[in-house]
Design an enzyme around this catalytic site. Sequence first.
Site, PDB file in Angstrom:
ATOM      1  CG  ASP A 251     -44.032  19.174   6.329  1.00 55.72           C
ATOM      2  OD1 ASP A 251     -44.448  20.220   5.802  1.00 55.72           O
ATOM      3  OD2 ASP A 251     -44.777  18.332   6.862  1.00 55.72           O
TER       4      ASP A 251
ATOM      5  CE1 TYR B  71     -44.864  12.211   1.114  1.00 52.24           C
ATOM      6  CE2 TYR B  71     -46.898  11.256   0.288  1.00 52.24           C
ATOM      7  CZ  TYR B  71     -46.061  12.341   0.429  1.00 52.24           C
ATOM      8  OH  TYR B  71     -46.402  13.554  -0.117  1.00 52.24           O
TER       9      TYR B  71
ATOM     10  CG  ASP C 197     -43.848  17.387  12.165  1.00 48.69           C
ATOM     11  OD1 ASP C 197     -43.671  18.082  13.192  1.00 48.69           O
ATOM     12  OD2 ASP C 197     -43.723  17.854  11.016  1.00 48.69           O
TER      13      ASP C 197
ATOM     14  NE  ARG D 127     -47.113  18.036   8.701  1.00 51.12           N
ATOM     15  CZ  ARG D 127     -47.560  19.273   8.907  1.00 51.12           C
ATOM     16  NH1 ARG D 127     -47.746  19.720  10.119  1.00 51.12           N
ATOM     17  NH2 ARG D 127     -47.840  20.053   7.894  1.00 51.12           N
TER      18      ARG D 127
END
Length: 289
Positions: free
Chosen positions: A39, A67, A81, A177
């Site tokens: 993203d 992550y 988000d 998310r």
Amino acid sequence: MTSGLVIVDKPADWTSHDVVGKLRRLARTRRVGHAGTLDPMATGVLVVGVDKATRLLGHLALTEKGYDGTIRLGQSTNTDDAEGEITATAPAAGVGDAALQSGISALTGVIQQVPPQVSAIKVNGERAYKMARKGEEVELKPRPVTIHDFSVLEIRRHDDLIDVDVSITCSSGTYIRALARDLGAMLGTGGHLTALRRTRVGPYDLGMARTIDQLSEELRILPMADAVAAAFPRREVSADDARKVMHGGKLPAAGLGPGPVGVFAPDGTLLALVEEQGNAAKPLAVFVP
């Protein structure tokens, strides 16, 4: 132009497509693609294929990812988000560390995850995010994903909000998310992701990644043979078997597992990716003419 992979440290506010556009100009070829979208808000490892290496990307996209991120409890947004609008708030001050850890444990392992409303999933041929922007309610089906590790790095409390820094290792297709959203829902506070940095895609990590500025000064391309050897089991074959593979022929299986296997000639040249099915290893992609 050398065929291979470029491991990019994607900057914030760039789309993955922006990075591909930049690499096309730097590599002077249209044949550039990426494995696994990030993203715009997210930073970190984006694997980009140049020339023949674009044929590797579909296989690389299926590997495990790592992550680091920050989940804010106490607020929900319409995108799950920080890019979205706040749609609900609920005080998180009463959530203790034990309850937080219990919620995280429930979201570890093989779970059923509903993708975010604002995502690139196709519903009846249309992207979910396009439908969501038109105000349509999108019904997305849950799908299995695997969260191998979901660790808390730090908890920061601010009045009615809690920011939780986390480290996550997960299967392909996982939306971080959605983990933030589901953790917030489980704790009754709502939640969304405020920061995300991808630290690893398969064997390619931040230590190998270069910023756009660094790549503009020197375009570092990881050669195809090195890229395949890092990501998949390696199989070296005889000259006779090399000729078979080069013409798309099958080889006997070598018991190297269910995923892709890199096949190399006696001189170390990368020939193909194969996949073992029963007693045969069948070519997925052949890289030599």
